[in-house]
Design an enzyme around this catalytic site. Sequence first.
Site, mmCIF file in Angstrom:
data_model
loop_
_atom_site.group_PDB
_atom_site.id
_atom_site.type_symbol
_atom_site.label_atom_id
_atom_site.label_comp_id
_atom_site.label_asym_id
_atom_site.label_seq_id
_atom_site.Cartn_x
_atom_site.Cartn_y
_atom_site.Cartn_z
ATOM 1 N N SER A 64 45.350 57.177 15.786
ATOM 2 C CA SER A 64 44.890 56.311 14.704
ATOM 3 C C SER A 64 44.529 54.901 15.143
ATOM 4 C CB SER A 64 45.953 56.238 13.596
ATOM 5 O OG SER A 64 46.022 57.455 12.893
ATOM 6 N N LYS A 115 40.904 53.943 14.712
ATOM 7 C CA LYS A 115 40.283 53.724 13.396
ATOM 8 C C LYS A 115 39.612 52.363 13.231
ATOM 9 C CE LYS A 115 43.485 56.923 11.105
ATOM 10 N NZ LYS A 115 44.686 57.017 10.230
ATOM 11 N N TYR A 154 36.204 63.403 14.381
ATOM 12 C CA TYR A 154 37.403 62.584 14.204
ATOM 13 C C TYR A 154 38.498 62.999 15.181
ATOM 14 C CZ TYR A 154 41.628 60.752 12.005
ATOM 15 O OH TYR A 154 42.823 60.116 11.769
ATOM 16 N N TYR A 161 49.797 50.926 7.101
ATOM 17 C CA TYR A 161 50.026 51.844 5.989
ATOM 18 C C TYR A 161 50.960 51.243 4.941
ATOM 19 C CZ TYR A 161 48.060 54.827 9.627
ATOM 20 O OH TYR A 161 47.263 55.333 10.628
ATOM 21 N N VAL A 171 50.060 57.686 16.239
ATOM 22 C CA VAL A 171 51.194 58.582 16.434
ATOM 23 C C VAL A 171 51.413 58.996 17.890
ATOM 24 C CG1 VAL A 171 51.138 59.462 14.088
ATOM 25 C CG2 VAL A 171 49.819 60.625 15.865
#
Length: 457
Positions: free
Chosen positions: A66, A69, A191, A243, A261
Site C-alpha cells: 500500500s 498508493k 494493482y 486509515y 502490509v
Amino acid sequence: MSASEAVTDTLRELHGRFADVGEGQLADYIPELARSDPDDFGLALVSMDGHSYSAGAADTPFTLQSVSKPFVYALALAALGLDEVARWVGAEPSGEAFNAISLERGTGRPANAMVNAGAIVTTALVPDTREAPAFQRILTCLSRFAGRKLDVDEEVYGSEAATGDRNRALAYLIRSTGTLPVDPVAAVDTYFRQCAVRVTALDLAVMAATLAHGGVNPVTGERVVPPEVAAQVLAVMATCGMYDSSGDWLLRVGLPAKSGVSGGLIAAGPARFGLAAYSPLLDAAGTSVRGHAALGALSERFGLHLMRNPALPGSTVTLVTTADVLPSAPSHRSDRALRERVGVVAAQGALDFTAAERVLYALDESGPEQSGSVVLDLREVTGTDSLALALLHAGLSRLARDGRRAAVVDPGGHLGPPDLLRERTGQDLPRFGSREEAAEHCAQAMAGPGERPDPRA
C-alpha cells in the site's frame, strides 16, 4: 563523512531502542509475505539536499504494497488533473480499515485513494495505451520517485493474485456503481503488480523526500511531478494515509504518512526530510509496529511535527570553502598550503534540526576528509534550539574523534558555555572573534610550534 554522521548515530540509537520490540504479526493472508524475516528492521532519512542516512536493514528488499498508493495517485493527478481524478475518487477520511467497502452513498466513489477501493480506481485511471501500457507507466513513475530502476517481485505478485479475491470483489462492486472506468479484472491485476514492486527503506526515504521536495527527486534532481501534485498527495496522506488511525498519527507524529502490509512505512516533512522504516511485524491496523514507534520518536527527537515552524530551506549555510581563498590568506606558498587544509563554514539564521543537519554536512564538505581543521563561523546565527544544539555538539565531537581540529567564531555563545561544550564534545574548542583569526590559529596549529613558512617559497 564525519560530522553529519551524528544524524546516522541518532538513527542507530533509535534502531537499537526498538529492535527488540517483538509485538505484531506477519501479514500471513498473503502467503509470500508470511515468509518475511520478523527480525528485519531498517530506518532511513533523506534530506532536501539529497543527503542519505540509514540504520539497520535499510538495504533489505521488500515489496511496496500500500505504500505504492500515494505515488500512483500522484501519477494519476499529474496525467488527468485534480478535478478529473476527484470525479472518480474522493479525498475524505474513511475512518475504516484499508480493505473496507468505503464507497460514497449516492455516487459509489471510494472515500479516498489510500484505501484499497480508492487505490484500485486510481490505478484504473492511469492512461493505458499500446505504446505505453498502464503498468509500464506506473513502474517508470515509481522508479523516478526512487531515483533508480525498480522491478517486480514475481513471487509476491503471484501470491497476491492467488489470494486477492476481496480486492476483486471490491472492484466488481465499484464497477456496479459506475465508478470504475476499466475492466475489474484488468484493474486489479495491475494493482497487484504495483503492490509487488520491490524497494528498500532507503528507496522509500528518497520517494518520500521527493514528495517533501515539491515533486523533485533530491538525489537525482529530476522533477517527477508538478509541485501542486506533490502538495495534493501530501494532503491526502496527512488525512487518510494511516486509515482509521490517521487522526491520532497526525496529532502525535504530525507528518503525512503511508503504511503497507509488507512492513514499509513512509513519512514526509515538507521542505525538510523524507523518512522511511521497514519491519514486517504489523499491528492490528496493518502498520509496522517498530516503524510506527521509530518514526514517531524520530519526529519528536528532530522536531518534525508539521505544526512546528521549520527553517527556510537552503538559507542556512552561507559559505563552504577553505581558508586559502579568504581575503586575509597570506601570499607565501607554504602558508597557503596549510590553509588549503582548513575548511571554513559559515551559517546564518535560527538553527533547528533541519538547519543543523545542513551545517554538519557542510563541515564534512569543507576541506580534506580525515585531516586538517575546520572553522565554524556562527556570527550571523540568531539562535539554536535544543535539538540543533545537541546535533552540533555530536557532530563536533565526531570531528574531534576523527582527528579534525575545530575552531569556532561564536560571539553570541550559541554553542553554549565552555563547560557544556567541553562535556558534550570532549574538547576545549577555541573561540575567536573572526573567521580570519580562527583560520590563522588552525593553520599555525597544523604547522607545529616554532615552524615558520620559508619566505622563498
